[in-house]
Each structure stands twice: as structure tokens, then as C-alpha cells.
Design an enzyme around this catalytic site. Structure first.
Site, mmCIF file in Angstrom:
data_model
loop_
_atom_site.group_PDB
_atom_site.id
_atom_site.type_symbol
_atom_site.label_atom_id
_atom_site.label_comp_id
_atom_site.label_asym_id
_atom_site.label_seq_id
_atom_site.Cartn_x
_atom_site.Cartn_y
_atom_site.Cartn_z
ATOM 1 N N ARG A 106 -37.693 -4.655 -26.821
ATOM 2 C CA ARG A 106 -36.630 -5.132 -25.940
ATOM 3 C C ARG A 106 -35.316 -4.509 -26.401
ATOM 4 O O ARG A 106 -35.281 -3.797 -27.411
ATOM 5 C CB ARG A 106 -36.534 -6.656 -25.952
ATOM 6 C CG ARG A 106 -36.095 -7.192 -27.284
ATOM 7 C CD ARG A 106 -35.865 -8.703 -27.222
ATOM 8 N NE ARG A 106 -34.847 -9.079 -28.187
ATOM 9 C CZ ARG A 106 -34.565 -10.333 -28.541
ATOM 10 N NH1 ARG A 106 -35.202 -11.329 -27.995
ATOM 11 N NH2 ARG A 106 -33.629 -10.584 -29.419
ATOM 12 N N ASN A 144 -28.793 -10.937 -22.453
ATOM 13 C CA ASN A 144 -29.189 -11.781 -23.577
ATOM 14 C C ASN A 144 -28.685 -11.129 -24.848
ATOM 15 O O ASN A 144 -29.016 -9.976 -25.137
ATOM 16 C CB ASN A 144 -30.720 -11.893 -23.648
ATOM 17 C CG ASN A 144 -31.185 -12.739 -24.815
ATOM 18 O OD1 ASN A 144 -31.012 -13.954 -24.818
ATOM 19 N ND2 ASN A 144 -31.747 -12.106 -25.829
ATOM 20 N N GLU A 145 -27.864 -11.851 -25.582
ATOM 21 C CA GLU A 145 -27.439 -11.397 -26.918
ATOM 22 C C GLU A 145 -27.014 -9.920 -26.918
ATOM 23 O O GLU A 145 -27.606 -9.089 -27.612
ATOM 24 C CB GLU A 145 -28.557 -11.632 -27.935
ATOM 25 C CG GLU A 145 -28.909 -13.104 -28.077
ATOM 26 C CD GLU A 145 -30.044 -13.363 -29.082
ATOM 27 O OE1 GLU A 145 -30.732 -12.400 -29.443
ATOM 28 O OE2 GLU A 145 -30.226 -14.525 -29.472
ATOM 29 N N GLU A 299 -29.357 -21.668 -27.408
ATOM 30 C CA GLU A 299 -30.678 -21.492 -28.017
ATOM 31 C C GLU A 299 -30.668 -21.997 -29.450
ATOM 32 O O GLU A 299 -29.717 -21.750 -30.193
ATOM 33 C CB GLU A 299 -31.067 -20.000 -28.105
ATOM 34 C CG GLU A 299 -31.482 -19.347 -26.840
ATOM 35 C CD GLU A 299 -31.915 -17.888 -27.081
ATOM 36 O OE1 GLU A 299 -32.327 -17.556 -28.214
ATOM 37 O OE2 GLU A 299 -31.819 -17.098 -26.142
ATOM 38 N N GLU A 337 -43.234 -12.340 -29.906
ATOM 39 C CA GLU A 337 -42.754 -13.585 -30.536
ATOM 40 C C GLU A 337 -43.735 -14.725 -30.272
ATOM 41 O O GLU A 337 -43.332 -15.856 -30.030
ATOM 42 C CB GLU A 337 -41.343 -13.919 -30.027
ATOM 43 C CG GLU A 337 -40.292 -12.933 -30.525
ATOM 44 C CD GLU A 337 -38.848 -13.340 -30.213
ATOM 45 O OE1 GLU A 337 -38.629 -14.087 -29.243
ATOM 46 O OE2 GLU A 337 -37.949 -12.888 -30.945
ATOM 47 N N HIS A 340 -43.208 -17.787 -32.333
ATOM 48 C CA HIS A 340 -41.907 -18.459 -32.277
ATOM 49 C C HIS A 340 -42.145 -19.864 -31.719
ATOM 50 O O HIS A 340 -42.820 -20.021 -30.709
ATOM 51 C CB HIS A 340 -40.970 -17.674 -31.351
ATOM 52 C CG HIS A 340 -39.539 -18.116 -31.437
ATOM 53 N ND1 HIS A 340 -39.120 -19.363 -31.040
ATOM 54 C CD2 HIS A 340 -38.443 -17.469 -31.871
ATOM 55 C CE1 HIS A 340 -37.810 -19.455 -31.237
ATOM 56 N NE2 HIS A 340 -37.377 -18.321 -31.742
#
Ligand SMILES: [Zn+2]
Length: 591
Positions: A106, A144-145, A299, A337, A340
Site C-alpha cells: 500500500r 489514509n495517513e 484509529e 495485516e 491485526h
């Protein structure tokens, strides 16, 4: 009462449609009222260039809406689909070694590639057109981020434009970069490159300017999407989630001015009391970036230790978060992930984690949204100091250590930009404020001269905005304030040096002497509140009502004076609140 947000990232595209109805039923059981949807769904939303498939997302949003659950609708631009990289290889990141990365993970995008920017605007525009009026839409969750730098030729061209704007001419750039050292004077703008792999140490000011540029370039990516979304849906807030990890190179102060709602992701590296102290630092950063406006914990990870889901969420809420959100709703079955944690773990709803998720959701329906607490102490915090600090010095940890010392003394602190107005604070700490602009130097002197108390830590005031040493002895910018002069960079004093300046006072705090801070705070008129380490006590007030948040992150029971009604248990507290290890209370106080 306005409800606090509760929920997490929801990725229905990872699951067969037969699972979706169960998801919504479980969300309702847990009192979930907001989910982030579509954050990584680009390949499902636009399976081929310009061909969109929204039918599945229509059904997801309708199903959520029917269940009374609102949506933070993501734009999926942090994870471009393989077809984009195949058709436009220049949209893929080039690292500092000159290697063009491949898709397969990603965040592999080029912030400066016209084809990436165009594709990002197109998918954001298509989502805006389709969902701007959807009744489930609560906010836009852009990207995202943000945080992938690129060193390619597109980035080089954009970097040169940024430098022209900053310096005007090559002479000024050469002066700022100290180009006379090692023959780094540039005769033509086209000679300038982003910092790429080179033989020995790179030019530090070139590296710093490149980091400033990356932050601004990524912010340009955000603004493009935000403006499209705002135009389609005026009044629907647009945000992006700031990652607090060390690898994310953006200047959050400037970004915070551009989002409609500050949102953070918080993954403390440790558990237990240490994790709480890390989360409290993150929450105080977010609160400070938001500057008195609401912010949101977008998050966190569910389920490291029993009960931590609730404890950490409450410590964020106590510092003003408008909700508690997690990554992610249902733990992924496969993918990078897959282990996670999720709110619904691999084991399913019959699990400790999901029972805790339901318990927290029920509690949040009973908690207040409003209120804040006046804060009298500011810790200076500047990403530029972080980027500028010499190798081997951990700026984040220097500031966090001072924050912990205050936290353990029961003293709340804001984080403030060095150029921010300081007059409202009784005490200001410049810890590791290595790079300090002329404007900040003037503002800090004015603050002390006007009666403020300043604490200066090691490696503060050393260089200017272009990383040039402030000459005449260390700590250059603060010598006069402190009445000290060091000839060696590593030189320090044995103990805290106090020096009067104007109507105020400045202290020099040697490395590792954070234990001095409570006494200094007390002399500045901010008395410490002795409490056990790991006992989080914060108050939120509005009008005539106040709520005392008490969270016992420690392994021993705790007692403190309190009066009112505990919103967790519904019981009256008349004088003394006793909390077992890991428990918590929110006292609606009698005023
Ligand atoms: Zn690039």
C-alpha cells in the site's frame, strides 16, 4: 445529548455479502454509530481506468443507514490499484536510492505525478457525485495517513518550484544551504535534486527543506480532494487521519489548519501504564492541533490487554476526543495485516474482545460530549526540530519525557508551536527546541519579559531556520534569557539554573532532570497534584457542569476525593472514590 462517535474502519469489500447483515446486527449490539468505509477499496470501486462499480457500496451504505449507523466515507487514494501503476509507471514511488517501487503493498504512490493526482481527483469526484447526498454520510475520510515521500523527477521539478517560492533566487538558496561547504553552489535550478543516495553525508538543509516540501506537496494532494468534496457536499466535514508514528513526515500544525476536524491514529508501542502515558501524549498533541475545536481518535488497536479498550478510550475522551474509533471492525482473514486485532476478532463475537467492545459502546451512550479543561502549561513541539535534530538524538522522546514528568505530577500540558502566542500560560517548556526561528526567539523573549516562566532543556536554541548555528556560544538563542554560555555543545550544568529576565524567569534544565519540573511548576503557580503513576485524572467542564474522568491504568487500587454520580456504575460517590486496578469512573460532579 449528542452521542460520542463509536466504531472503526469497516471493510465489507473483504467479505462475502452474506456477512454484511451480521456486521450491522453486531454493530447495533455494540452501539456503533460511525464506521469508516472504502479507505482501501480503490480496486473494487474503479476496477479499470474510468470504469466505476458503486453498486456494492450503495448496498453497504443503505444497509448501514437502515441500521442507524453513519459513515466516514473514505477516498481510497492511499492504495492505488495495480492497473494505475501498470498503465502509468511514473505514479509509483521512487525511493532515495533511485529504485522505483512496485505495487503489491500500500502507500506506493507518487505525490507529484500528474497521472496519480488526476486519478485521485477522478475517484474522489466520482464518490462525491454519487454520495454527497446520502443520508448515512457523516464526514469524508480523505486518503489514509498521508506520508509517502518520492524522489523521482516529478518530485524534483516540484521541489524546485517550492524552493523558488521560498528563496526567490539561487544566491539566497546557496546562502541558506551553506552551499560554499563541499562545493554545493548551484548555477541553475535544474541542477537541484531531492536528496538522493550520495557518497557521504548529504547537505542537512537540503534534507530539511525536502521534508518541508514533502509535507506541503502532500498537503496539496489533500487540498485537491477536500475542495472537490466540499464543493459537492457543503457542510460535510472533510478530514484525514494523522499517523503519529515516527515515519510520517508531515507538519501537523499546518495540516491541522486545513482539515475540518483533526483526526489521529494512536498505536502506543507499549501496553499498560507506559502505553497510557504514550496515548496521553498523543491525545494532548491532537487536542493542541485542534486548538480548542473538536478532534477525533480515528484509529486505535482493540484488545492488547484485558480492559485496555475502555481505559485508553477514556483517557482520549478525557482530553477532548469526540469519540473512540478502532482499526478495524472485523479482523481480516487474509492480507498483510491479518493478525491485526479487530473489534470482531477471528474467533467471532463470542470472545473477550467483542464483549469489551459491547461494554464500551454501552458506556459511551451515557457519557457527555461537552467540556474542556483550562491548561496553564505549554510544551513547545515542532516537527521541524524533529527533522533537524542531529542523528542519534530522539526529539520525540525528549519532549515525551517532559510530558510524562508533568503527567505523573497531575499537571495537564498543551503542546504549542514555538511561534504560537504564549501569554496565556504560566509555564512554557522548550525541550529539544533545537531549531528556532527568529520570530519564535522574539516571541519567547517577550513571553518571559512579560512575566512568564520558561524552562529550557539541552540542545535548545542551537540553530536558525536554515540550520545555521547561532554563534557566540550555546545555547545561542537562549543565552541571554538563561544567563549562561557554553563553549561546548555537550556542556551542561549540574543542576537547574535559574535566571530572572524582565518580569519573568527562565530555568535551564539539564538532561535527565525532569524530576525538577513539579517544583518549578509549583513556583510558576501550577501546583502538582501528587498521584500514583498510571492514575489518569482529568476534568472536563462546561457551564455549571463538570465531569471528573478517573482511569486506573495501574496494577494497584487507587483512592481519591470525589463527590457526585459515577456514570459508569450509576452510584453516588460521597467523599472518596476507590478504584480497583484497571477500573475507571466518570463522576458527574456536584458544583
Ligand atoms: Zn515521484
Amino acid at each position: 445529548m449528542v452521542r460520542l462517535y463509536y466504531g472503526g474502519d469497516y471493510n465489507p469489500e473483504q467479505w462475502p455479502e452474506s456477512v454484511w447483515a451480521e456486521d450491522v446486527a453486531l454493530m447495533r449490539e455494540a452501539n456503533v454509530n460511525l464506521v469508516s468505509v472504502g479507505v482501501f477499496a480503490w480496486a473494487r470501486l474503479e476496477p479499470a481506468e474510468g470504469r466505476f462499480d458503486f453498486d456494492w457500496l450503495d448496498r453497504v451504505l443503505d444497509l448501514l443507514h437502515a441500521g442507524g449507523i453513519r459513515v466516514a466515507l473514505g477516498t481510497p487514494t492511499a492504495s492505488p490499484p495495480p492497473w494505475l501503476g501498470k498503465a502509468y509507471p511514473d505514479t509509483l514511488t521512487v525511493n532515495s536510492e533511485g529504485v522505483r517501487l512496485s505495487y503489491g503493498s500500500r502507500d506506493t504512490y507518487c505525490m507529484s505525478a500528474p497521472a496519480y493526482r488526476a486519478a485521485a481527483r477522478r475517484i474522489a469526484g466520482a464518490l462525491a457525485d454519487r454520495y454527497a447526498g446520502h443520508p448515512a454520510l457523516a464526514m469524508w475520510h480523505v486518503h489514509n495517513e498521508y506520508g509517502t515521500p518520492c524522489h523521482c523527477d516529478h518530485a524534483a521539478a516540484a521541489f524546485r518550484r517550492w524552493l523558488r517560492h521560498r528563496y526567490g533566487g539561487l544566491d539566497a538558496l546557496g546562502e541558506a544551504w551553506t552551499g560554499a561547504f563541499w562545493s554545493q553552489l548551484y548555477g541553475d535550478w535544474d541542477e537541484i535534486l531531492p536528496p538522493r543516495a550520495t557518497q557521504y553525508r548529504p547537505n542537512p538543509t537540503q534534507v530539511l527543506d525536502y521534508k518541508r516540501f514533502v509535507s506541503d506537496e502532500l498537503l496539496g494532494c489533500f487540498r485537491e480532494q477536500r475542495d472537490i468534496l466540499r464543493a459537492a457536499a457543503p457542510g460535510v466535514p472533510a478530514t484525514t487521519n494523522f499517523a503519529l508514528a515516527r515515519w510520517v513526515p508531515v507538519d501537523t500544525w499546518s495540516w491541522a489548519r486545513e482539515v475540518d476536524l483533526v483526526a489521529i491514529d494512536c498505536y502506543p508501542p507499549e501496553g499498560g501504564v507506559a502505553g497510557y502515558e504514550q496515548a496521553a501524549f498523543a491525545a494532548d498533541l491532537a487536542r493542541s492541533w485542534a486548538g480548542g475545536k473538536p478532534w477525533l481518535l480515528m484509529e486505535q488497536s482493540p484488545g492488547r490487554l484485558p480492559g485496555e479498550i475502555t481505559r485508553l478510550s477514556l483517557s482520549h475522551l478525557a482530553r477532548g476526543s469526540t469519540g473512540a474509533m478502532f482499526f478495524q471492525w472485523r479482523a481480516s482473514r487474509g492480507g498483510a495485516e491479518q493478525y491485526h486485532p479487530g473489534m470482531v476478532p477471528h474467533a467471532g463475537p463470542d470472545s473477550r474482545v467483542f464483549r469489551e467492545v459491547v461494554e464500551l459502546g454501552g458506556l459511551l451512550t451515557r457519557l457527555p460530549l461537552a467540556g474542556s479543561e483550562p491548561v496553564e502549561v505549554a510544551l513547545l513541539w515542532d516537527p521541524e526540530c524533529w527533522w533537524a535534530m542531529p542523528d542519534g538524538v530522539d526529539y520525540q522522546e525528549m519532549v515525551a519525557a517532559a510530558h510524562r514528568a508533568l503527567l505523573r505530577a497531575g499537571i495537564s500540558a498543551d503542546l504549542a508551536h514555538p511561534e504560537a502566542p504564549l501569554a496565556g500560560y504560566r509555564l512554557v517548556l522548550a525541550i529539544g527546541t533545537y531549531l528556532v526561528s527568529d520570530a519564535a526567539v522574539a516571541s519567547i523573549h517577550e513571553y518571559v519579559a512579560g512575566g512568564g516562566t520558561l524552562v529550557v532543556g539541552p540542545l535548545s536554541g542551537i540553530v536558525d531556520s536554515e540550520l545555521r548555528v547561532r554563534l557566540g556560544g550555546y545555547p545561542g538563542a537562549f543565552r541571554e534569557l538563561l544567563g549562561i554560555r557554553f563553549a561546548e555543545l555537550g556542556e551542561s550544568t549540574e543542576d537547574t539554573v535559574k535566571h530572572e529576565y524582565g518580569r519573568g524567569v527562565a530555568y535551564y534544565l539539564p538532561s535527565g532532570r525532569e524530576d525538577q519540573l513539579p517544583a518549578i511548576a509549583s513556583r510558576a503557580g501550577v501546583p502538582p497534584v501528587p498521584a500514583k503513576r498510571g492514575l489518569d485524572v482529568r476534568r472536563r467542564r462546561t457551564g455549571a457542569t463538570s465531569w471528573l474522568f478517573v482511569v486506573n491504568h495501574a496494577a494497584e487500587p487507587a483512592e481519591l476525593p470525589a463527590r457526585g454520580t459515577d456514570l459508569v456504575t450509576g452510584r453516588g460517590i460521597d467523599g472518596t472514590l476507590r478504584l480497583e486496578p484497571g477500573r475507571y469512573a466518570i463522576i458527574e460532579e456536584l458544583v
